[in-house]
Design an enzyme around this catalytic site. Structure first.
Site, PDB file in Angstrom:
ATOM      1  NE  ARG A 142      45.824  28.467  36.101  1.00  0.00           N
ATOM      2  CZ  ARG A 142      44.732  29.222  36.286  1.00  0.00           C
ATOM      3  NH1 ARG A 142      43.663  29.067  35.538  1.00  0.00           N
ATOM      4  NH2 ARG A 142      44.701  30.119  37.243  1.00  0.00           N
ATOM      5  CB  THR A 187      42.213  31.566  33.719  1.00  0.00           C
ATOM      6  OG1 THR A 187      41.371  30.681  34.457  1.00  0.00           O
ATOM      7  CG2 THR A 187      41.838  33.003  34.019  1.00  0.00           C
ATOM      8  N   GLY A 203      35.579  32.530  36.797  1.00  0.00           N
ATOM      9  CA  GLY A 203      34.967  33.714  37.404  1.00  0.00           C
ATOM     10  C   GLY A 203      34.066  33.415  38.578  1.00  0.00           C
ATOM     11  CG  ASN A 282      33.856  28.878  44.391  1.00  0.00           C
ATOM     12  OD1 ASN A 282      34.898  28.927  43.743  1.00  0.00           O
ATOM     13  ND2 ASN A 282      33.017  29.895  44.474  1.00  0.00           N
ATOM     14  CG  ASP A 327      37.397  29.160  46.835  1.00  0.00           C
ATOM     15  OD1 ASP A 327      36.881  28.805  45.768  1.00  0.00           O
ATOM     16  OD2 ASP A 327      38.458  29.817  46.903  1.00  0.00           O
TER      17      ASP A 327
END
Ligand code: CA
Length: 598
Positions: A142, A187, A203, A282, A327
């Site tokens: 990102r 990310t 992850g 999560n 989540d």
């Protein structure tokens, strides 16, 4: 010995929904000139200013001339293979960005001519589904950070590298993650606080996974501190008082699953308070009952944390979703602003969350100020005065009792960039159309160390659940479920009211910038860049790039002219267009690229 947990299966997806419903900029200084650069019209930090408002002080593009916006140049960014999720950065006439496979590049912002390119040569099997390594949601990054003549870049396989800003040559390379780590990736965009660069591990859709983030010395790449977001094996010393306290909110042998609490998006910095704010994801596996955590909060999953930038010590935490089973990552953008609430100026942190609430917290003390639903939701029916959500009992699905939950795990808001204007005192947020999912838990083999869910579906062909009951749907709160599609929503965080809502946009993909001229510039995942009036949402102008997989826009000043740039394209969509940087300005006359012209 085999350990069993579970996966969450999507039995159904339902789409429906719409609804309609001031401030001063925070005193952000002591930040190595980052605020000054922002105010001068550069864009050198992921969220523009350290408080991540994505507010641009530029006002050249305004309501009366915005129809003169046109394409200035494009530049092909690489091989593609995934969405362009990165926010580019601008400084000193150069645009810097990161694309698929963590390839970093710099282009001349006058023309789009490439100046240099760095390919970390990530093993392309890294994302192979079913492999022991992997990433849940595309080979994306990102963003990057700029500081001290360096481009600080995350590599999806777990490296952090510092590149010479002028040449792209590697100055140092270190690892956030061990080379043989499974299921972890990077990310999120790293952010700079003082002379540290901060980044966390993604992850949380894999198990075992233990979330953490680290601070590295910008000059040497040395890791200075690490903060674990969930406790480890209690037979070993706790790494911090924070995880020692958190361990009291877990039971059983949670560490064998890792706990979760990954980082993959939001991080902001208040230089005056010297606090870093992060959001965590999560718990793993998703359903609390099959983590063996019934009735436990599981700190610090699905939480917002404030951490001392020098020491990595926890100052406060707010858990948005105690014991999360759905989540509901709480990792979204963390906007810092000073807003007047009930006659008192408060230093706040604002987050529009995946779970459909817009949170406002006192960012110094962590005090809960408000949570307002901006999308139809049914996992909770409100909050206690201390901010604890009242989770609906019907939301707790089991191996035999499914539940229909809104928003779905795609989120009401997600990584699409939001913006906050101190002029209008509104947050501009792309919001996903109403969606729900039916959740039910099924067993899986922990030792396989594979994904516990990918897009809600288990990998590896595991057995379907033994569903014996009809799904239950908890009661909804928030906006009505009458319209479909995504929106750009303007929301007043002080009065907790929605000001306007315009169709176009979604929780994932694209994003918004708001400029001093009260123009909102928005990219939308269908390939559009558009300009809207910040006060009332009137769409003033739009252009179509012809390719989706679009990233958030930025706006900056070059040669006295306000520019707008963003990345778009997956390289595998219709027409065969390659991913590109698109740059617009007033009176831009370049033709829009087509596949045949490439
Ligand atoms: Ca997640």
């Amino acid at each position: 010995m085999r350990w069993f947990a579970c996966v969450v299966v999507v039995v159904a997806c339902v789409f429906a929904g719409s609804w309609i419903g001031s401030a001063q900029q925070p005193g952000l200084s002591k930040d190595n000139g980052r605020t000054a650069a922002w105010q001068s019209g550069e864009w050198i930090s992921y969220g523009n200013d350290p408080g991540e408002t994505r507010y641009s002080p530029l006002d050249q593009i305004n309501r009366s001339n915005v129809t003169r916006m046109g394409l200035l140049w494009t530049s092909v960014v690489g091989e593609g293979g995934g969405n362009q999720e990165a926010t580019p950065l601008y400084s000193g006439g150069v645009l810097y960005a990161i694309t698929n496979w963590s390839i970093v590049f710099a282009v001349d912002a006058h023309t789009g001519r490439e100046l240099w390119r760095y390919d970390p040569k990530v093993d392309r099997s890294f994302s192979t589904p079913g492999a022991n390594r992997g990433i849940c949601c595309g080979v994306v990054n990102r963003g990057i950070a700029l500081h001290d003549g360096k481009v600080l870049a995350p590599v999806i396989d777990g490296r952090m590298v510092a590149l010479d800003r002028k040449s792209g040559s590697v100055l140092w390379s270190t690892r956030l993650l061990p080379e043989d780590s499974t299921g972890y990736s990077i990310t999120m965009a790293p952010r700079v606080a003082g002379n540290k660069v901060i980044v966390g591990a993604a992850g949380g859709e894999f198990t075992p996974h233990r979330g953490f983030f680290s601070a590295f010395d910008v000059h040497s790449g040395r890791e200075l501190w690490r903060f674990y977001t969930v406790p480890g094996d209690p037979s070993k010393p706790f790494e911090s008082k924070a995880v020692e306290a958190a361990a009291k909110t877990w039971t059983g042998e949670w560490w064998k699953y890792g706990g979760g609490g990954s980082l993959w998006d939001g991080l902001s910095y208040d230089p005056e308070a010297n606090l870093i704010y992060v959001g965590t994801g999560n718990g793993v596996p998703w359903p609390q009952i099959l983590r063996g955590q019934d009735g436990y909060d599981n700190l610090y999953v699905s939480s917002i944390l404030a951490v001392n930038a020098d020491t990595g010590e926890l100052k406060w935490h707010y858990q948005a979703v105690p014991g999360d089973s759905w989540d509901i990552d709480t990792v979204q953008q963390l906007i810092l602003a000073d807003i007047e609430i009930e006659g008192r100026v408060r230093k706040v942190l604002i987050q529009a969350s995946k779970g459909g609430f817009l949170y406002v917290l006192d960012r110094i003390t962590g005090q809960f100020l408000s949570a307002t639903p901006f999308a139809p939701l049914n996992w909770a029916n409100g909050h206690d005065a201390d901010g604890r959500p009242k989770i609906n009992r019907e939301a707790y699905y089991t191996t035999t009792q499914p539940a229909v939950i809104s928003p779905s795990s795609g989120g009401a808001a997600n990584w699409a960039a939001k913006a906050y204007s101190p002029n209008t005192r509104l947050v501009y947020m792309p919001v996903g159309g109403f969606s729900s999912r039916t959740y039910v838990a099924i067993p899986f083999d922990l030792q396989a160390a594979r994904s516990i869910q990918e897009n809600g579906t288990p990998r590896g062909g595991r057995m379907p659940p033994q569903v014996v009951a009809s799904p239950v749907t908890p009661p909804y709160i928030g906006p009505p479920r009458t319209l479909r599609g995504g929106y750009l929503v303007a929301f007043d965080p002080a009065t907790r009211t929605e000001r306007w809502r315009v169709e176009g946009g979604g929780g994932s993909g694209g994003g918004a910038v708001v400029a001093a001229s009260n123009i909102v510039l928005q990219t939308i995942n269908d390939g559009r860049l558009r300009a809207l009036a910040a006060e009332d949402g009137t769409v003033l102008w739009e252009a179509q790039t012809g390719q989706g997989g679009i990233g958030p826009p930025i706006s900056y000043q070059l040669d006295g002219k306000q520019h707008v740039s963003f990345l778009s394209g997956t390289g595998r969509g219709g027409g065969g267009l390659r991913p590109m940087v698109y740059t617009f300005a007033l009176d831009g006359k370049a033709p829009m690229p087509t596949a045949s012209a490439q």
